[in-house]
Scaffold this active site. Structure first.
Site, short mmCIF file in Angstrom:
data_model
loop_
_atom_site.label_atom_id
_atom_site.label_comp_id
_atom_site.label_asym_id
_atom_site.label_seq_id
_atom_site.Cartn_x
_atom_site.Cartn_y
_atom_site.Cartn_z
N MET A 291 45.26 4.63 -7.29
CA MET A 291 46.54 4.08 -7.72
C MET A 291 46.41 2.56 -7.74
O MET A 291 46.16 1.94 -6.70
CB MET A 291 47.64 4.53 -6.75
CG MET A 291 49.01 3.99 -7.07
SD MET A 291 50.31 4.85 -6.14
CE MET A 291 49.83 4.57 -4.46
N TYR B 281 51.18 -0.11 3.80
CA TYR B 281 50.95 0.27 2.41
C TYR B 281 51.91 1.36 1.93
O TYR B 281 52.64 1.94 2.71
CB TYR B 281 49.50 0.62 2.13
CG TYR B 281 48.79 1.71 2.89
CD1 TYR B 281 49.43 2.65 3.68
CD2 TYR B 281 47.39 1.81 2.78
CE1 TYR B 281 48.73 3.65 4.34
CE2 TYR B 281 46.68 2.80 3.43
CZ TYR B 281 47.36 3.72 4.21
OH TYR B 281 46.66 4.70 4.84
N GLU B 282 51.91 1.55 0.62
CA GLU B 282 52.87 2.42 -0.07
C GLU B 282 54.31 1.97 0.16
O GLU B 282 55.22 2.78 0.26
CB GLU B 282 52.69 3.89 0.33
CG GLU B 282 51.30 4.43 0.16
CD GLU B 282 50.71 4.14 -1.22
OE1 GLU B 282 51.48 3.98 -2.18
OE2 GLU B 282 49.48 4.06 -1.32
N GLY B 283 54.51 0.67 0.24
CA GLY B 283 55.83 0.10 0.50
C GLY B 283 56.00 -0.16 1.98
O GLY B 283 56.01 0.78 2.78
#
Length: 601
Positions: free
Chosen positions: A163, A440-442
């Site tokens: 991603m 990570y991932e927000g």
């Protein structure tokens, strides 16, 4: 040396007894998930994780990844052999679509597999970890040609996925991305730009890597509304499915990180690389959110994973390490000192960890069931309700789960005292590896704002009202059971705190949006407490019934009831303090200007 035993008994308890997966056998994919198959999958994956992945975890951390002169990356010793075994065993195909080679089993089982792998070896688990999310995004929004060309090999883990969102100048605010996608005569796009922090961006585990990349086409709005999503393979794929020439994408460097050293977190340079649009132009962010939401659930599991392995090792150490005497008198008069397990403060940390890890396991497996029900529930209404709940709890699972997961890993390191600070025991690695999950991932502040700023008001508050209804119904039923009533009453008080905090936001956030921002983190934690409380009420209900029926595994069920009581006694009261913090608003938080934060000489 640290050790790991997969908690297969606990996973089977939640899947078979609490969630009662067999009761969904009328739904597609569930018919094959019989109790025997469930037990086999859980037990065998537990063995694989403990026997194959855990032994290479500490060495992988010490060795790290190596970027070679040609831009290729070599993973730590043992990773390639372990990955080949992972593929041969089919662990990556559990919940993938059957039409492209997956086993199409419930996500509940896929999530359980993901937990064991992440716990045994966080860095290893990240290589295949993002592939399922990439598969979901391509499956939902990609053309039939892209699906046929890429999904079978991705589902088989012959090719892995990544991603690519973040760039040096932007992370959360993706409208700031600069990566460009120039349309080509053959229908492809030339992708040019730099992406950073790309997990598993380059490695030697597979012959190809499929990057999902956010970029902007010429003339697109210079905001998040102008983002498109592109599939960019490391190696181009010919029309017959064979591999062709190397694409113009390369790992520029590997990030120097606090933890997860066994995973190659890369700076990726795209120099006119050939890519294909996934979904519609300028709607790439919506397509990527399919992958991001799957990743957020996976990161929540990682929060549990590091706390679980740290907890297991802390329990073993506390039973063995002797220091001082029990406050109530010598527990082992024949020895010069008692095991530190007898000391209340050590027991506090261990009980906190047990209550969190087992409650969090039930939480993520319930979320996995909701994932299944959003697609496979028999009626549209049931699918919509499952989707509402899943959207609401996803930021809580990620944010609260990783906050508490890191705290738990730190406390388990504390159990070791000075030995927890040195490398041999492995505890400092668990703490370092756990830290990334809050980022990570927000980041978890972003998760809290997603919960409070988007999920609470969405559809007139339908999601949170549904959550309240689920809690109210189960609490009311438990109050009618003499064994469960004390637990239900305490959970009801915490739920009342969440309801009051929700109402306070409704009354105060419109006039001053900073009131919402100032309280969002605390609200996320209140909801985390309530959700884990609901899980413990469910587990206590099953365990109490088993004990009443004279179950053979008496000690297991008694421990469940006792831990549920501890959670209600020690975790649940924090909801009131958090609600009172929320109600102070943003005034004192935002009162100082920037200059006041500078340190005077």
């Amino acid at each position: 040396m640290p050790t790991y035993t997969a908690p297969t008994r606990d996973a089977r308890f939640i899947v078979n007894e609490v969630l009662d997966l067999a009761s969904y056998s009328n739904l597609p994919g569930f018919e094959s998930a019989t109790p025997d198959i469930i037990d086999t999958v859980i037990n065998e994956c537990g063995k694989f994780a403990a026997e194959v992945l855990q032994p290479i975890n500490q060495q992988g951390d010490a060795e790290g990844c190596t970027r070679n002169a040609d831009g290729s990356v070599t993973t730590p010793s043992g990773f390639k052999a372990a990955f080949d075994q992972y593929c041969e065993s089919g662990w990556g195909t559990i919940s993938s679509p059957e039409e492209f080679g997956g086993q199409a089993m419930p996500h509940v089982l896929g999530f359980a597999v993901e937990e064991f792998i992440s716990t045994a070896n966080h860095s290893f688990g990240m290589y295949p970890g993002l592939t399922n999310g990439a598969v979901n995004a391509i499956y939902a929004t990609g053309s039939e040609e892209l699906k046929a060309k890429y999904l079978p090999n991705m589902i088989a883990n012959k090719w892995l996925g990544t991603m690519n969102l973040t760039e040096p100048q932007c992370g959360t605010d993706l409208g700031l991305i600069r990566t460009k996608a120039e349309p080509q005569a053959d229908g492809s796009y030339a992708i040019t730009g730099t992406k950073i922090f790309i997990s598993a961006g380059e490695h030697d585990l597979t012959e190809n890597i499929i990057h999902l990349v956010l970029a902007k086409t010429p003339g697109a709005p210079d905001s998040s509304k102008g983002i498109s999503l592109f599939l960019v393979p490391k190696v181009l794929v010919n029309d017959d499915g064979s591999l062709g020439e190397r694409n113009a994408v390369q790992c520029g460097s590997i990030e120097h990180k606090m933890g997860i050293h066994g995973n190659a977190t890369c700076v990726m340079n795209y120099d006119g690389a050939k890519g294909w649009m996934v979904g519609e132009e300028n709607k790439g962010l919506a397509a990527m959110f399919i992958m991001m939401n799957a990743a957020r659930l996976g990161v929540g599991i990682q929060g549990l994973a590091q706390s679980e392995v740290a907890y297991q090792n802390a329990v073993a150490y506390a039973k063995d390490r002797r220091q001082g005497r029990a406050l109530t008198g010598p527990a082992d008069p024949e020895a010069k000192a008692d095991p530190i397990f007898v000391h209340p403060d050590v027991r506090r940390m261990l009980m906190d960890a047990k209550a969190f890890t087992e409650g969090m396991r039930a939480f993520y497996l319930w979320a996995a069931l909701l994932v299944d029900l959003t697609h496979k529930a028999p009626t549209e209404e049931e699918r919509a309700e499952a989707d509402l709940l899943l959207g609401l709890i996803t930021p809580v699972l990620k944010g609260y789960g990783t906050d508490k997961g890191f705290d738990t890993a730190v406390n388990m390191q504390q159990v070791f005292g000075g030995h927890g600070y040195i490398k041999e025991w492995g505890m400092e690695q668990f703490v370092r590896d756990a830290r990334i999950a809050q980022i990570y991932e927000g980041t978890n502040g972003v998760q809290a704002m997603d919960l409070c700023g988007r999920k609470l008001p969405a559809k007139g508050g339908a999601a949170v009202q549904k959550f309240f209804a689920v809690c109210d119904e189960e609490i009311a039923a438990a109050k009618g059971d003499e064994a469960l009533a004390p637990l239900a009453e305490k959970l009801d008080r915490a739920l009342s705190e969440q309801k009051a905090a929700t109402m306070w936001f409704m009354q105060n956030a419109m006039a001053n949006p900073n009131n919402l921002g100032a309280g969002a983190h605390h609200y996320m934690h209140i909801m985390g407490i309530v959700t884990l409380g609901l899980m413990w009420l469910r587990m206590a209900k099953v365990a109490s019934a088993k004990l009443a029926d004279g179950a053979d595994d008496k000690a297991f069920y008694e421990a469940k009831v006792a831990t549920a009581r501890y959670f209600m006694d020690r975790y649940v009261p924090d909801a009131g303090a958090l609600r009172r913090k929320i109600e102070t608003g943003a005034e004192s938080m935002m009162a100082l200007d920037e200059a006041a934060f500078e340190t005077a000489a």
